[in-house]
Motif scaffolding. Sequence first.
Motif, PDB file in Angstrom:
ATOM      1  N   GLU A  10      54.193  38.897  41.344  1.00 42.62           N
ATOM      2  CA  GLU A  10      52.987  39.713  41.469  1.00 42.62           C
ATOM      3  C   GLU A  10      52.023  39.450  40.317  1.00 42.62           C
ATOM      4  N   LEU A  11      52.548  39.215  39.126  1.00 43.16           N
ATOM      5  CA  LEU A  11      51.697  38.895  37.980  1.00 43.16           C
ATOM      6  C   LEU A  11      50.989  37.549  38.180  1.00 43.16           C
ATOM      7  N   LYS A  12      51.714  36.575  38.736  1.00 47.19           N
ATOM      8  CA  LYS A  12      51.102  35.278  39.041  1.00 47.19           C
ATOM      9  C   LYS A  12      50.008  35.432  40.084  1.00 47.19           C
ATOM     10  N   ARG A  13      50.254  36.286  41.068  1.00 45.81           N
ATOM     11  CA  ARG A  13      49.269  36.532  42.118  1.00 45.81           C
ATOM     12  C   ARG A  13      48.001  37.160  41.530  1.00 45.81           C
ATOM     13  N   GLN A  14      48.171  38.090  40.589  1.00 49.18           N
ATOM     14  CA  GLN A  14      47.014  38.721  39.940  1.00 49.18           C
ATOM     15  C   GLN A  14      46.215  37.690  39.151  1.00 49.18           C
ATOM     16  N   ALA A  15      46.901  36.763  38.503  1.00 44.84           N
ATOM     17  CA  ALA A  15      46.216  35.719  37.745  1.00 44.84           C
ATOM     18  C   ALA A  15      45.421  34.804  38.673  1.00 44.84           C
ATOM     19  N   LEU A  16      45.984  34.460  39.838  1.00 43.63           N
ATOM     20  CA  LEU A  16      45.281  33.616  40.803  1.00 43.63           C
ATOM     21  C   LEU A  16      44.041  34.320  41.345  1.00 43.63           C
ATOM     22  N   VAL A  17      44.159  35.611  41.614  1.00 43.59           N
ATOM     23  CA  VAL A  17      43.008  36.366  42.122  1.00 43.59           C
ATOM     24  C   VAL A  17      41.889  36.355  41.091  1.00 43.59           C
ATOM     25  N   ALA A  18      42.240  36.561  39.827  1.00 41.06           N
ATOM     26  CA  ALA A  18      41.225  36.556  38.769  1.00 41.06           C
ATOM     27  C   ALA A  18      40.600  35.174  38.601  1.00 41.06           C
ATOM     28  N   LYS A  19      41.419  34.132  38.742  1.00 36.47           N
ATOM     29  CA  LYS A  19      40.931  32.767  38.557  1.00 36.47           C
ATOM     30  C   LYS A  19      39.929  32.367  39.642  1.00 36.47           C
ATOM     31  N   TYR A  20      40.210  32.726  40.884  1.00 35.11           N
ATOM     32  CA  TYR A  20      39.386  32.290  42.006  1.00 35.11           C
ATOM     33  C   TYR A  20      38.379  33.344  42.485  1.00 35.11           C
ATOM     34  N   ARG A  23      34.673  32.024  42.632  1.00 33.20           N
ATOM     35  CA  ARG A  23      34.539  30.967  43.639  1.00 33.20           C
ATOM     36  C   ARG A  23      34.590  31.551  45.052  1.00 33.20           C
ATOM     37  N   ARG A  24      35.519  32.494  45.269  1.00 33.22           N
ATOM     38  CA  ARG A  24      35.624  33.130  46.590  1.00 33.22           C
ATOM     39  C   ARG A  24      34.345  33.900  46.924  1.00 33.22           C
ATOM     40  N   LYS A  25      33.782  34.546  45.922  1.00 31.24           N
ATOM     41  CA  LYS A  25      32.555  35.321  46.133  1.00 31.24           C
ATOM     42  C   LYS A  25      31.405  34.401  46.548  1.00 31.24           C
ATOM     43  N   ASP A  26      31.281  33.263  45.870  1.00 32.14           N
ATOM     44  CA  ASP A  26      30.217  32.315  46.204  1.00 32.14           C
ATOM     45  C   ASP A  26      30.402  31.724  47.598  1.00 32.14           C
ATOM     46  N   LEU A  27      31.635  31.355  47.931  1.00 29.55           N
ATOM     47  CA  LEU A  27      31.901  30.764  49.242  1.00 29.55           C
ATOM     48  C   LEU A  27      31.648  31.762  50.372  1.00 29.55           C
ATOM     49  N   LYS A  28      31.991  33.014  50.149  1.00 36.50           N
ATOM     50  CA  LYS A  28      31.731  34.035  51.166  1.00 36.50           C
ATOM     51  C   LYS A  28      30.238  34.252  51.343  1.00 36.50           C
ATOM     52  N   ALA A  29      29.497  34.249  50.233  1.00 34.84           N
ATOM     53  CA  ALA A  29      28.049  34.456  50.305  1.00 34.84           C
ATOM     54  C   ALA A  29      27.379  33.308  51.059  1.00 34.84           C
ATOM     55  N   ASN A  30      27.886  32.091  50.880  1.00 28.27           N
ATOM     56  CA  ASN A  30      27.312  30.930  51.564  1.00 28.27           C
ATOM     57  C   ASN A  30      27.822  30.780  52.985  1.00 28.27           C
ATOM     58  N   GLY A  31      28.878  31.501  53.331  1.00 26.02           N
ATOM     59  CA  GLY A  31      29.447  31.402  54.673  1.00 26.02           C
ATOM     60  C   GLY A  31      30.281  30.161  54.889  1.00 26.02           C
ATOM     61  N   ASP A  32      30.776  29.570  53.824  1.00 26.78           N
ATOM     62  CA  ASP A  32      31.587  28.351  53.911  1.00 26.78           C
ATOM     63  C   ASP A  32      33.060  28.728  54.085  1.00 26.78           C
ATOM     64  N   TYR A  33      33.443  29.046  55.307  1.00 22.57           N
ATOM     65  CA  TYR A  33      34.787  29.542  55.570  1.00 22.57           C
ATOM     66  C   TYR A  33      35.831  28.431  55.588  1.00 22.57           C
ATOM     67  N   LEU A  34      35.422  27.201  55.833  1.00 28.00           N
ATOM     68  CA  LEU A  34      36.368  26.090  55.779  1.00 28.00           C
ATOM     69  C   LEU A  34      36.845  25.851  54.344  1.00 28.00           C
ATOM     70  N   ALA A  35      35.934  25.940  53.397  1.00 27.93           N
ATOM     71  CA  ALA A  35      36.310  25.777  51.991  1.00 27.93           C
ATOM     72  C   ALA A  35      37.142  26.973  51.522  1.00 27.93           C
ATOM     73  N   LEU A  36      36.844  28.156  52.073  1.00 34.51           N
ATOM     74  CA  LEU A  36      37.613  29.348  51.719  1.00 34.51           C
ATOM     75  C   LEU A  36      39.065  29.213  52.167  1.00 34.51           C
ATOM     76  N   GLN A  37      39.276  28.590  53.316  1.00 41.05           N
ATOM     77  CA  GLN A  37      40.633  28.407  53.828  1.00 41.05           C
ATOM     78  C   GLN A  37      41.444  27.445  52.982  1.00 41.05           C
ATOM     79  N   LYS A  38      40.777  26.560  52.280  1.00 40.11           N
ATOM     80  CA  LYS A  38      41.479  25.567  51.471  1.00 40.11           C
ATOM     81  C   LYS A  38      41.920  26.116  50.113  1.00 40.11           C
ATOM     82  N   LEU A  39      41.413  27.281  49.740  1.00 43.57           N
ATOM     83  CA  LEU A  39      41.845  27.903  48.494  1.00 43.57           C
ATOM     84  C   LEU A  39      43.290  28.393  48.651  1.00 43.57           C
ATOM     85  N   PRO A  40      44.006  28.598  47.546  1.00 44.83           N
ATOM     86  CA  PRO A  40      45.381  29.099  47.647  1.00 44.83           C
ATOM     87  C   PRO A  40      45.432  30.450  48.361  1.00 44.83           C
ATOM     88  N   ARG A  41      46.459  30.634  49.140  1.00 46.35           N
ATOM     89  CA  ARG A  41      46.595  31.860  49.928  1.00 46.35           C
ATOM     90  C   ARG A  41      46.679  33.099  49.039  1.00 46.35           C
TER      91      ARG A  41
END
Length: 89
Positions: A10-20, A23-41
């Motif tokens: 869970e701590l590793k998961r929290q670190a990944l959320v903070a790291k990305y 980037r996730r916010k920018d991709l969602k704003a641009n509507g680039d869902y294919l790039a969003l899918q390529k990010l770690p789950r």
Amino acid sequence: MAKKSKVIKELKRQALVAKYAERRKDLKANGDYLALQKLPRDSSATRQKNRCQVSGRPRGYLSKFMISRIVFRELAHKGQIPGITKSSW
């Protein structure tokens, strides 16, 4: 007490959320869902699970205090949580 492996995961998961997060916010704003899918789950914030800060227990979590109900009860009986008293009537 929860398994240490689950708490560490869970701590590793929290670190990944903070790291990305940015980037996730920018991709969602641009509507680039294919790039969003390529990010770690696990970089998605919805995959995080609230866990007790003391015991690591995932269930019975009190978000105001960030601990489980069992730890809350123990600390309340000891008088270690300010403003919390056992009710009696």
